[in-house]
Write a protein that holds these residues in place. Structure first.
Motif, PDB file in Angstrom:
ATOM      1  N   THR A   1       0.838  -1.204   0.000  1.00 28.17           N
ATOM      2  CA  THR A   1       0.000   0.000   0.000  1.00 28.17           C
ATOM      3  C   THR A   1       0.871   1.252   0.000  1.00 28.17           C
ATOM      4  N   ARG A   2       1.919   1.260   0.842  1.00 26.28           N
ATOM      5  CA  ARG A   2       2.824   2.423   0.881  1.00 26.28           C
ATOM      6  C   ARG A   2       3.504   2.622  -0.477  1.00 26.28           C
ATOM      7  N   GLN A   3       3.895   1.514  -1.095  1.00 21.10           N
ATOM      8  CA  GLN A   3       4.553   1.614  -2.397  1.00 21.10           C
ATOM      9  C   GLN A   3       3.591   2.165  -3.442  1.00 21.10           C
TER      10      GLN A   3
ATOM     11  N   ALA B   1       3.178   5.804  -2.787  1.00 23.14           N
ATOM     12  CA  ALA B   1       4.381   6.529  -3.220  1.00 23.14           C
ATOM     13  C   ALA B   1       4.394   6.687  -4.735  1.00 23.14           C
ATOM     14  N   GLN B   2       4.004   5.634  -5.451  1.00 25.87           N
ATOM     15  CA  GLN B   2       3.951   5.721  -6.918  1.00 25.87           C
ATOM     16  C   GLN B   2       2.926   6.763  -7.358  1.00 25.87           C
ATOM     17  N   LEU B   3       1.775   6.749  -6.721  1.00 26.14           N
ATOM     18  CA  LEU B   3       0.733   7.714  -7.066  1.00 26.14           C
ATOM     19  C   LEU B   3       1.204   9.125  -6.747  1.00 26.14           C
ATOM     20  N   SER B   4       1.839   9.284  -5.602  1.00 30.99           N
ATOM     21  CA  SER B   4       2.355  10.595  -5.214  1.00 30.99           C
ATOM     22  C   SER B   4       3.412  11.070  -6.210  1.00 30.99           C
ATOM     23  N   LEU B   5       4.302  10.174  -6.604  1.00 26.22           N
ATOM     24  CA  LEU B   5       5.334  10.529  -7.583  1.00 26.22           C
ATOM     25  C   LEU B   5       4.703  10.892  -8.919  1.00 26.22           C
ATOM     26  N   LYS B   6       3.700  10.120  -9.328  1.00 20.64           N
ATOM     27  CA  LYS B   6       3.013  10.406 -10.590  1.00 20.64           C
ATOM     28  C   LYS B   6       2.360  11.779 -10.536  1.00 20.64           C
ATOM     29  N   GLU B   7       1.688  12.084  -9.418  1.00 26.39           N
ATOM     30  CA  GLU B   7       1.053  13.395  -9.264  1.00 26.39           C
ATOM     31  C   GLU B   7       2.104  14.499  -9.253  1.00 26.39           C
ATOM     32  N   TYR B   8       3.223  14.259  -8.583  1.00 27.17           N
ATOM     33  CA  TYR B   8       4.303  15.241  -8.516  1.00 27.17           C
ATOM     34  C   TYR B   8       4.854  15.526  -9.917  1.00 27.17           C
TER      35      TYR B   8
END
Length: 139
Positions: free
Chosen positions: A57-59, A62-69
């Protein structure tokens, strides 16, 4: 001897009875330990599954956060990209116009040189014939 044999058989019966009790007790203890072991294994497996799910879930977060960033960076840079593309097009157009101007200037110089050459030829002819004409008049 019969008494000894009877006593021996009695002692063997007691011994065998105790052996059976010991065996049953050991089997019961073994089953209890296996139950505890299996229970601990189940707990460990459940704990590992929970940790794996949390890490997964954390990974994903993190992927979603990186994609949004990265999407945010891309969208914030897009106006700059658009501006740079427009400036590049304008520069290319200016370069084309400058090249055309240079060609026109070269053509103008060529035409001026040709005009000077023609003028010089006309002047030479005028001087030649003109002098001849004037010299005839003086006769």
């Amino acid at each position: 001897t019969a008494l000894m044999e009877e006593r021996f058989e009695w002692q063997m019966t007691i011994f065998n009875s105790r052996q059976d009790e010991q065996t049953a007790l050991m089997e019961e203890r073994f089953e209890w330990q296996m139950t505890i072991f299996n229970s601990r294994q189940d707990e460990q497996t459940a704990l590992m599954e929970e940790r794996f799910e949390q890490a997964f879930t954390r990974q994903q977060e993190a992927q979603l956060s990186l994609k949004e960033y990265l999407e945010g960076i891309r969208s914030s840079l897009q106006p700059l990209v658009d501006k740079a593309e427009a400036e590049a097009k304008a520069a290319a157009l200016a370069a084309e116009k400058a090249a055309a101007l240079k060609r026109n200037q070269a053509e103008a110089k060529r035409v001026q040189a040709e005009a000077k050459r023609v003028q010089a030829e006309e002047d030479r002819q005028f001087n030649y014939y003109g002098n001849d004409y004037y010299s005839r008049d003086s006769d």
